[in-house]
Write an enzyme that holds these catalytic residues in place. Structure first.
Site, PDB file in Angstrom:
ATOM      1  N   LYS A 130      25.136  23.324 -57.856  1.00 27.21           N
ATOM      2  CA  LYS A 130      24.954  22.057 -57.140  1.00 27.21           C
ATOM      3  C   LYS A 130      24.905  22.283 -55.629  1.00 27.21           C
ATOM      4  O   LYS A 130      24.110  21.662 -54.921  1.00 27.21           O
ATOM      5  CB  LYS A 130      26.070  21.078 -57.495  1.00 27.21           C
ATOM      6  CG  LYS A 130      25.989  19.726 -56.765  1.00 27.21           C
ATOM      7  CD  LYS A 130      24.674  18.989 -57.041  1.00 27.21           C
ATOM      8  CE  LYS A 130      24.513  17.726 -56.190  1.00 27.21           C
ATOM      9  NZ  LYS A 130      25.420  16.649 -56.574  1.00 27.21           N
ATOM     10  N   LYS A 165      29.084  15.926 -46.686  1.00 28.38           N
ATOM     11  CA  LYS A 165      30.161  16.532 -47.486  1.00 28.38           C
ATOM     12  C   LYS A 165      29.636  17.714 -48.299  1.00 28.38           C
ATOM     13  O   LYS A 165      30.254  18.781 -48.351  1.00 28.38           O
ATOM     14  CB  LYS A 165      30.769  15.462 -48.402  1.00 28.38           C
ATOM     15  CG  LYS A 165      31.907  15.924 -49.284  1.00 28.38           C
ATOM     16  CD  LYS A 165      31.479  16.243 -50.702  1.00 28.38           C
ATOM     17  CE  LYS A 165      31.071  15.019 -51.486  1.00 28.38           C
ATOM     18  NZ  LYS A 165      30.815  15.334 -52.915  1.00 28.38           N
TER      19      LYS A 165
END
Length: 295
Positions: free
Chosen positions: A170, A238
């Protein structure tokens, strides 16, 4: 299956609803009461707290903003490891640091709770359309158990390795996505500054080697300056931090990733954090002095 689902936000709410529609018995909890009520209206059950959602579940799915929330829900008092029965499968579909996924899996083993990390790509639209890409870390046996659930949520479902591997994939996904958005933004600025119609130019790019899923889905909205999320710059900020931390952990240099992370950070600092990550276009425009500095 009897499922507990923790985190009924922009992504989690449609995912939980798809699992209800697929015939599963879903008890969901979110800190926002209205989210539980929405799940109940879709045929699920609104749980009173994490322990209530987990108590009767064969599988628990978490979809949370970041690693502190995952740690609190999984490891805290009244959390998943405290409330779940031995043999329960915990699937964390949040995007967090790989080391947190590994830590949760190690601690869960002592409780005889199985764990998968299964972050997703596809954003809000992918969640709503049950078209997510799901990258899964953990054991092959647990992946096989969870696969029918994943098939109710996504189209691309791949077991990528051991605990933490899903999060690494990811992170790689997010650095590529951010880089492509930045380059498409630069292409638009160059085309427009040169007096070329950007929409026409991007149509050509989308049909050649430069073609990408981002150009396919986002070129029109970027040219039209439509930046409703999607996937917010705040969240991509983030995720770029996770990618850089993973690079440090793996002892590799990712110079382009570092630059993209700075562009994303600049967008957040400029006040664009609530906009779609395609709003990197606004950052590139401002660097070229082509737009005023308002959001």
């Amino acid at each position: 299956m009897k499922l507990g689902f923790i985190g009924l936000g922009v992504m989690g709410a449609p995912m939980a609803a798809h699992l209800v529609a697929a015939g599963h018995d879903v008890s969901g909890f979110d800190v926002h009461t209205a989210a539980g009520e929405k799940l109940q209206a879709a045929g699920g059950r609104a749980a009173a707290d994490v322990a209530d959602a987990v108590a009767r579940a064969e599988v628990v799915i978490t979809m949370l903003p970041n690693h502190p929330q995952v740690e609190a829900v999984a490891l805290g008092e009244g959390g998943v490891l405290a409330a779940a029965a031995p043999g329960t499968l915990l699937i964390d579909m949040s995007t967090i640091r790989p080391e947190t996924s590994i830590e949760v899996a190690n601690l869960a083993r002592d409780k005889e709770i199985r764990v998968l990390d299964a972050p997703v790509s596809g954003g809000q639209a992918g969640a709503e359309q049950a078209a997510l890409s799901i990258m899964v870390g953990g054991s092959e046996e647990d992946f096989d158990t969870a696969k029918p659930l994943f098939e109710a949520l996504g189209k691309t479902i791949v077991h990528v390795g051991p605990h933490g591997a899903g999060q690494v994939v990811k992170a790689a996904n997010q650095l590529v996505v951010g880089g492509i958005y930045g380059l498409v933004a630069e292409a638009i600025v160059l085309l427009e500054a040169s007096g070329v119609d950007a929409a026409t130019g991007l149509d050509v790019l989308a049909g050649g080697l430069a073609g990408s899923r981002i150009l396919e889905l986002k070129r029109k909205s970027m040219v039209d300056r439509q930046f409703a999320p999607g996937f917010r710059i705040d969240l991509h900020h983030k995720d770029m931090g996770i990618a850089l931390a993973a690079a440090r952990q793996a002892d590799v240099a990712l110079p382009l990733t570092g630059l993209v992370a700075q562009l994303v950070a600049a967008g957040r600092a400029m006040g664009y954090g609530s906009l779609d990550h395609s709003a990197l276009l606004k950052v590139v425009e401002q660097l070229s002095g082509r737009v005023p500095a308002e959001v």
